[in-house]
Scaffold this active site. Structure first.
Site, PDB file in Angstrom:
ATOM      1  N   CYS A 125       0.921  -1.332   0.299  1.00 23.27           N
ATOM      2  CA  CYS A 125      -0.111  -0.195  -0.068  1.00 23.27           C
ATOM      3  C   CYS A 125       0.796   1.452  -0.115  1.00 23.27           C
ATOM      4  O   CYS A 125       2.105   1.189   0.122  1.00 23.27           O
ATOM      5  CB  CYS A 125      -0.919   0.099   1.246  1.00 23.27           C
ATOM      6  SG  CYS A 125      -0.161   0.367   2.816  1.00 23.27           S
ATOM      7  N   CYS A 169       3.716   1.504   2.486  1.00 27.63           N
ATOM      8  CA  CYS A 169       4.770   1.071   2.306  1.00 27.63           C
ATOM      9  C   CYS A 169       5.851   1.862   1.423  1.00 27.63           C
ATOM     10  O   CYS A 169       7.172   1.912   1.693  1.00 27.63           O
ATOM     11  CB  CYS A 169       4.486  -0.349   1.585  1.00 27.63           C
ATOM     12  SG  CYS A 169       3.555  -1.526   2.391  1.00 27.63           S
ATOM     13  N   ASP A 212       9.093  28.935 -31.363  1.00 28.46           N
ATOM     14  CA  ASP A 212      10.260  29.129 -32.065  1.00 28.46           C
ATOM     15  C   ASP A 212       9.537  29.138 -33.374  1.00 28.46           C
ATOM     16  O   ASP A 212       8.585  28.186 -34.064  1.00 28.46           O
ATOM     17  CB  ASP A 212      11.406  28.079 -32.079  1.00 28.46           C
ATOM     18  CG  ASP A 212      12.354  28.366 -33.062  1.00 28.46           C
ATOM     19  OD1 ASP A 212      12.884  29.701 -33.269  1.00 28.46           O
ATOM     20  OD2 ASP A 212      12.356  27.301 -33.860  1.00 28.46           O
ATOM     21  N   ASP A 256      13.196  23.563 -31.636  1.00 24.93           N
ATOM     22  CA  ASP A 256      13.669  22.276 -32.400  1.00 24.93           C
ATOM     23  C   ASP A 256      15.052  22.431 -32.651  1.00 24.93           C
ATOM     24  O   ASP A 256      15.891  21.508 -33.020  1.00 24.93           O
ATOM     25  CB  ASP A 256      12.842  22.047 -33.591  1.00 24.93           C
ATOM     26  CG  ASP A 256      13.590  23.142 -34.672  1.00 24.93           C
ATOM     27  OD1 ASP A 256      13.451  24.195 -34.368  1.00 24.93           O
ATOM     28  OD2 ASP A 256      13.775  22.612 -35.958  1.00 24.93           O
TER      29      ASP A 256
END
Length: 888
Positions: free
Chosen positions: A11, A14, A443, A663
């Site tokens: 769970c 944990c 851009d 890019d």
């Protein structure tokens, strides 16, 4: 980031415990544990042995993940990638459930069937209540042994002072079983004393069936949850399954099939039609259409020729290819995508911290509430059995799993949805934050535009056929390496090829233009390239010129009308190239980095989502404004030097959260500075590395799609968290019996266990609904106020696709309603004819724009006000062309 597999977690408590333990290890800078995939991502300098030891000291198991690959040490021992996510838990839970249900059915027959409904029992049990109690005890023990994992994990966690969900289940079942065992022994004492009333009273104090039912119902919930969790990783598993297992390589002139892990960089491999490409490579021989849907989500095959790149897991559909391996093992595009998705699953979104904080104290708090509930009801004078039932109900209805799963399941499904559509979120943080952006900085080159110059207009001089202009331009530009020259040459070849295929009479005349590819450049002598001006050369004793206006005017006279047309082209962001032969002007060919087809619509969609759109470019102001107007952005920032984009992003961040989309290498600093950096997939590796989100299709329309998906995922997380908190806030008081004095509402522990089982299942199922989300559907975009202008954009969903107006410099201006008419026109022969018709139509009052094509023989006229068909017809016929029809 190093990744580990963690075992023993049940769970959110944990995962919180493991995360806390590993974060304390010296050298660990960050740690993120995923309950969903049982994985852990760790950053820092700590040794793997130290990290594993910390996990084990916390009461769990850990192992470092190893990934296969030819260049990975121990590749033979590495676990196949798809095995990492194989569902091993559901089959085990199914076996446990079948066995538990079988024994539970017998137990329920004895406890409830006989006692409540009088179902018959063998004669031996007639009046023998102790025997019936012993049978129930034994059956309960069998079911507890079958589901021993709850007890081992629960009490182990309690021993390490980190109680989890299994602790709650184990405590609830143990309390029910322990009290029932006490009642059974008390019953034997009453029977020895002949107290039959006491025997019957203790008979009704048995909770063996509750202990067994709790374990069985929780197992049902665990199995449903496990199966649903498996579906959340379907996208990642499908990506892993795409990886080819073998490759056909050529060594010493002989083809041989080898495991793909043995392919090395530089190896030559062959791919036949219908086969998957095994690794990333470069085509040496052959051509084909390659289906790249596995990586980009784009179903249309891409034509490939020698020199082009191919990627692993894409499908060769037609021709035979011989390729050189460029990237193998973990370096292939597919492996990097898988790693991105996997890393995103191993990281945590900021919103998950809320659930983590609650989960860390949830179980101890619930145990405390259960103890208080028991004490209060005993103090109120209620029987021990009644008080114990309330305490057990509190333990078994409380569900920390729902809290722990609320965020990661939605992140996994959302990330998988993005991956299937070519949108890669590198981390859970980027998936959550993308939807919160208020400003998008784009851009220009390669993002809004295609990044490759193309011919946009051909304007022959008076009396000069278009074919003659193209012929001369093709011959002259053959010798140039300038990008604009390549654009002109490509157009010349394209036009010549198209006319040759159509069989037109002008094919032979245009053949000279195409002949540039067939050796016509050898006929050009005395070639000179004058940087910043143009080109010149001699053919057949005639001097050819090509270049800008200043250069051409040094040799020939340029009519004022042609200058005005060139000026108009320049204002549209195009570069006019003049061509001349000896002392005669041949005409103008305009070249521009054309806007991508989907860019205006993508910008309009962003604005409709309440996002302010800015275009950044190093171009001059005039060109930038022309492109910006065509794209419809809100603001244009031109003349930005490569290192200035980062500073612009800083300034924009003062107005709101910023997405930077780029890019190029020069975009990397701005991508890093922005709140979210998005890299176009066709861009450079540096830009992709600097970004938080990668758009594999290189389409601007994926930017609004990514924002929509992020918003939908965040909305799903909020729904999950609401359900998890609401469930526990309502369920725990009900289980504790708070409402018994007021309304008489009382919760049986078995119903509490059933509710707990279904709570996590509901959370996971809700997350799976994201698989149905349509991220390209503009119909669900909300009318949101723009973060910068404060204005509300028009709802794109209410407008026809072809009627979305391109926005002007700011979206504060209202869009004008437009009407279009298509005119069929005979007599147009070339670009010069197009220009004359266009000029005549646009001179008519009420005509906003005229798009004219001599090849299609029509003109599409956009009107800002109603204009009679006869008026349009007269304007064209005055130019000596025939109008066949006018259609609205």
């Amino acid at each position: 980031m190093k990744q580990y597999t963690v075992t023993g977690m049940s769970c959110a408590a944990c995962s919180a415990r493991v995360e806390k333990a590993v974060s304390k290890v010296p050298g660990v800078t960050s740690c993120s544990v995923s309950l969903l995939t049982n994985s852990m991502g760790v950053e820092g300098t700590a040794a793997p042995q130290e990290i594993i030891r910390a996990v084990e000291n916390a009461g769990y198991g850990a192992a470092e993940k190893k990934r296969g690959g030819a260049e990975t040490a121990g590749a033979a021992e590495a676990m196949p990638q798809e095995d990492m996510l194989k569902d091993r838990e559901t089959p085990l839970l199914k076996k446990r459930l079948v066995a538990s249900v079988g024994f539970l059915a017998v137990l329920m027959y004895f406890s409830m069937g006989h006692m409540m409904w009088g179902w018959p029992l063998p004669a031996f049990f007639e009046g023998n209540h102790v025997a019936m109690g012993l049978v129930q005890l034994l059956l309960a023990v069998v079911i507890m042994v079958i589901n021993q994992k709850f007890f081992i994990s629960g009490f182990k966690s309690l021993w390490h002072r980190a109680p989890n969900m299994d602790t709650l289940v184990a405590l609830g079942a143990t309390a029910a079983f322990g009290y029932s065992t006490y009642a059974l022994f008390a019953m034997t004492d009453a029977q020895v004393r002949g107290d039959m009333d006491g025997v019957m009273r203790y008979m009704h104090e048995f909770y063996f069936e509750s202990a067994a039912m709790i374990l069985t119902l929780i197992t049902v919930g665990k199995m449903l949850e496990s199966r649903s969790k498996g579906k959340t990783t379907d996208a990642l598993k499908s990506l892993m399954s795409l990886a080819p297992k073998t490759a056909t390589i050529v060594r010493d002139g002989v083809e041989q099939e080898v495991p793909v892990a043995q392919v090395k960089k530089g190896d030559v491999f062959v791919v036949r039609p219908g086969e998957n490409i095994p690794v990333d490579g470069i085509i040496l021989e052959g051509s084909s259409a390659v289906n790249e849907a596995a990586l980009t989500g784009e179903s249309i095959p891409v034509d490939k020729a020698p020199g082009d790149e191919v990627s692993a897991a894409t499908v060769n559909q037609s021709g035979f290819l011989k390729c050189e391996a460029a990237r193998v093992g973990e370096d292939t595009t597919l492996s990097q995508i898988i790693q991105m998705v996997s890393d995103a699953a191993a990281t945590k979104a900021p919103i998950a911290k809320i659930a983590d904080k609650v989960s860390g104290v949830f179980v101890p708090t619930v145990i405390g509430i259960a103890i208080v509930t028991l004490i209060v009801w005993l103090a109120a004078g209620k029987p021990v059995g009644f008080a114990l039932a309330r305490a057990i109900s509190v333990l078994v209805i409380s569900c920390p799993c729902a809290l722990g799963l609320a965020t990661p399941v939605a992140i996994m499904v959302g990330n998988g949805m993005g991956a299937k559509n070519g949108i890669m979120f590198k981390t859970a943080v980027s998936l959550e934050e993308t939807g919160k952006m208020q400003i998008v900085a784009l851009d220009k080159t390669g993002t809004i535009t295609s990044g490759e110059p193309r011919v946009t207009d051909v304007l022959p001089a008076e009396g000069v056929p278009a074919e003659k202009l193209l012929h001369a331009a093709g011959i002259l530009e053959q010798k140039s390496e300038h990008p604009l020259a390549k654009a002109v040459l490509a157009y010349v070849k394209e036009q010549a090829g198209a006319k040759a295929q159509s069989g037109g009479k002008r094919a032979s005349a245009a053949g000279g233009a195409s002949g540039g590819a067939d050796g016509l450049e050898d006929m050009l002598t005395d070639f000179m390239a004058l940087p910043g001006n143009g080109l010149t050369g001699v053919r057949d004793g005639r001097r050819l010129y090509g270049g800008n206006l200043i250069f051409i005017e040094q040799h020939v006279k340029v009519p004022d009308a042609m200058k005005r047309q060139a000026e108009q082209l320049a204002m549209q962001g195009k570069t006019p190239l003049f061509f001349a032969k000896d002392e005669k002007l041949l005409g103008v060919i305009a070249v521009a980095d054309v806007i991508k087809e989907d860019s205006p619509r993508a910008v309009a969609e962003l604005q409709n989502m309440g996002i302010y759109v800015v275009m950044l470019t190093g171009d001059n102001e005039r060109t930038a404004q022309a492109i910006g107007k065509e794209a419809g952005v809100d603001e244009v920032i031109a003349g930005v030097l490569p290192d200035g984009k980062e500073q612009v992003v800083r300034e924009l961040q003062k107005k709101g959260k910023v997405v930077m989309v780029g890019d190029g290498i020069n975009d990397a600093p701005a991508l890093t500075r922005a709140d979210i950096g998005m890299a176009i997939g066709a861009g450079t590796d540096i830009a992709i590395d600097a970004a938080d989100v990668v758009l594999m299709k290189s389409r601007l329309s994926d930017v609004p799609a990514a924002i929509r998906l992020s918003r939908a995922t965040l909305r799903n997380i909020h729904e999950n968290l609401f359900w998890a908190f609401f469930y526990n806030i309502i369920g725990i008081p009900l289980a504790a019996g708070v409402w018994i004095p007021l309304f008489g509402w009382q919760l049986n522990p078995m119903f509490g266990a059933a509710a707990m089982s279904l709570s996590s299942f509901c959370v996971v199922t809700n997350a799976l609904r994201l698989n149905l989300f349509r991220m390209y559907d503009v119909g669900k975009d909300r009318r949101i106020k723009n973060a910068v202008t404060g204005q509300t954009a028009a709802a794109a969903a209410k407008e026809p696709d072809d009627a979305l107006e391109k926005k002007s410099e700011t979206n504060q201006k209202k869009e004008n309603e437009t009407m279009k008419k298509t005119m069929k026109i005979n007599g147009m022969m070339c670009g010069h004819c197009e220009a004359r018709v266009k000029k005549a139509l646009e001179a008519v009052e009420g005509v906003q724009e005229a798009v004219v094509s001599h090849e299609a023989g029509n003109a599409v006229v956009t009107l800002s006000s109603d204009v009679a068909d006869e008026v349009l017809k007269k304007a064209v016929e005055d130019q000596d062309y025939e109008v066949v029809s006018v259609e609205s």
